[in-house]
Design an enzyme around this catalytic site. Sequence first.
Site, PDB file in Angstrom:
ATOM      1  N   LYS A  53       0.842  -1.205   0.000  1.00 45.25           N
ATOM      2  CA  LYS A  53       0.000   0.000   0.000  1.00 45.25           C
ATOM      3  C   LYS A  53       0.871   1.248   0.000  1.00 45.25           C
ATOM      4  CE  LYS A  53      -3.655  -2.617   2.148  1.00 45.25           C
ATOM      5  NZ  LYS A  53      -4.558  -2.891   3.262  1.00 45.25           N
ATOM      6  N   GLN A  97      -5.060  -1.889   9.463  1.00 45.92           N
ATOM      7  CA  GLN A  97      -4.782  -3.171   8.814  1.00 45.92           C
ATOM      8  C   GLN A  97      -5.347  -4.316   9.654  1.00 45.92           C
ATOM      9  OE1 GLN A  97      -3.362  -3.476   5.751  1.00 45.92           O
ATOM     10  NE2 GLN A  97      -3.685  -5.669   5.855  1.00 45.92           N
ATOM     11  N   ASP A 120     -11.538   1.927   3.600  1.00 45.69           N
ATOM     12  CA  ASP A 120     -11.813   0.497   3.393  1.00 45.69           C
ATOM     13  C   ASP A 120     -13.324   0.241   3.264  1.00 45.69           C
ATOM     14  OD1 ASP A 120      -9.585  -1.116   3.107  1.00 45.69           O
ATOM     15  OD2 ASP A 120      -9.261  -1.388   5.258  1.00 45.69           O
TER      16      ASP A 120
HETATM   17  C1  BQF Z   1      -0.774  -9.947  -6.101  1.00 39.26           C
HETATM   18  C2  BQF Z   1      -5.503  -9.249   2.150  1.00 39.26           C
HETATM   19  C3  BQF Z   1      -6.402 -11.309   3.011  1.00 39.26           C
HETATM   20  C4  BQF Z   1      -6.516 -10.737   4.289  1.00 39.26           C
HETATM   21  C5  BQF Z   1      -6.145  -9.423   4.496  1.00 39.26           C
HETATM   22  C6  BQF Z   1      -0.899  -7.793  -4.812  1.00 39.26           C
HETATM   23  C7  BQF Z   1      -1.783  -7.737  -2.572  1.00 39.26           C
HETATM   24  C8  BQF Z   1      -1.937  -9.115  -2.618  1.00 39.26           C
HETATM   25  C9  BQF Z   1      -1.615  -9.818  -3.755  1.00 39.26           C
HETATM   26  C10 BQF Z   1      -2.156  -6.965  -1.363  1.00 39.26           C
HETATM   27  C11 BQF Z   1      -4.935  -8.446   1.070  1.00 39.26           C
HETATM   28  C12 BQF Z   1      -4.774  -8.989  -0.308  1.00 39.26           C
HETATM   29  C13 BQF Z   1      -4.501  -7.158   1.363  1.00 39.26           C
HETATM   30  C14 BQF Z   1      -1.093  -9.177  -4.854  1.00 39.26           C
HETATM   31  C15 BQF Z   1      -3.824  -6.277   0.338  1.00 39.26           C
HETATM   32  C16 BQF Z   1      -4.470  -7.914  -1.321  1.00 39.26           C
HETATM   33  O1  BQF Z   1       0.111  -9.539  -6.858  1.00 39.26           O
HETATM   34  O2  BQF Z   1      -1.461 -10.935  -6.360  1.00 39.26           O
HETATM   35  C17 BQF Z   1      -1.258  -7.079  -3.675  1.00 39.26           C
HETATM   36  O3  BQF Z   1      -1.334  -6.224  -0.865  1.00 39.26           O
HETATM   37  N1  BQF Z   1      -3.437  -7.038  -0.821  1.00 39.26           N
HETATM   38  C18 BQF Z   1      -4.692  -6.649   2.689  1.00 39.26           C
HETATM   39  O4  BQF Z   1      -4.336  -5.520   2.984  1.00 39.26           O
HETATM   40  O5  BQF Z   1      -5.241  -7.412   3.641  1.00 39.26           O
HETATM   41  C19 BQF Z   1      -5.627  -8.701   3.424  1.00 39.26           C
HETATM   42  C20 BQF Z   1      -5.902 -10.573   1.953  1.00 39.26           C
END
Ligand code: BQF
Length: 282
Positions: A53, A97, A120
């Site tokens: 992020k 987060q 969010d």
């Molecule tokens: C990619 C998230 C589950 C629980 C809490 C790029 C992200 C992930 C994958 C990423 C996710 C999932 C995020 C890829 C943020 C997505 O290249 O496939 C980026 O940073 N995410 C989160 O903040 O909390 C989560 C999944």
Amino acid sequence: MATVIDGKAVSAKMREEIAEEVKEFVEKHGRAPSLTVIIVGEDPASQVYVRNKEKACIQTGIRSEIIRLPADTGEEELLCRIDELNGDENVNGILVQLPLPDHIDEKNIICRISPKKDVDAFGYENVGRIMTGEYDFLPCTPAGVMELLRRYGISPAGKECVVLGRSNIVGKPMAMLLMHGNGTVTVCHSKTKDLSSHTKRADILVSAIGRAKFVKADMIKEGAVVIDVGINRDEDGRLCGDVDYEGCFDKAAAITPVPGGVGPMTVTMLLKNTLTAAKKQI
Ligand code: BQF
């Protein structure tokens, strides 16, 4: 042979578009839109997500601040931090987060964030607005899925849409957005009987269950659009989705890879929400 729905490429393009809008915002208002992310504890996956992020903010010119708090931070302390950020006019977006440590009630924290800064869209006001369709922000992952469908010319209108998973963060809002898009929506979950009978009817299948390679080729319809929200590890420790990508590839009309599908879009929609929040706060 499926079309690969390339979330990484769409994200890159969208981030250029967002960077342009951020530039205009700066020219007009003399400061950049800003996002503050709070992370509590050391969960390794959360650390990666927060870094993603932060990098995305830097790419687009959004000002970001990361507040790192120890795992034993009390709920009161966290609520105080949020109150401060709510009152700080230089902060446009606030994100906590998830998941939080067990001793903190996530709902209390999320609902303390001012609805105007809740990028969010997890707080009650924004959740309610999703139901009625009168929203400023959409939750990032379902919004990212809708944007991918749009940009690949796939409309849910009149289609059989099946969502696997009923979480507040993905499954439920996803179903709502597909409904707003005039899809006929079925939500399946851990208590659903004869899951395949549902998934086989899907023109658009969205999986958000968190089980590695759970959706096999014999569970999908020929020509289905398959959207994989899962982020799991396979037997070899490699990142993989809920869908058996290789197995489903020839049967699907279009499919998202993991990584590089929905994941990058989730982060990109956060940037978009932050820009929207900043504009609304003028
Ligand atoms: C990619 C998230 C589950 C629980 C809490 C790029 C992200 C992930 C994958 C990423 C996710 C999932 C995020 C890829 C943020 C997505 O290249 O496939 C980026 O940073 N995410 C989160 O903040 O909390 C989560 C999944």
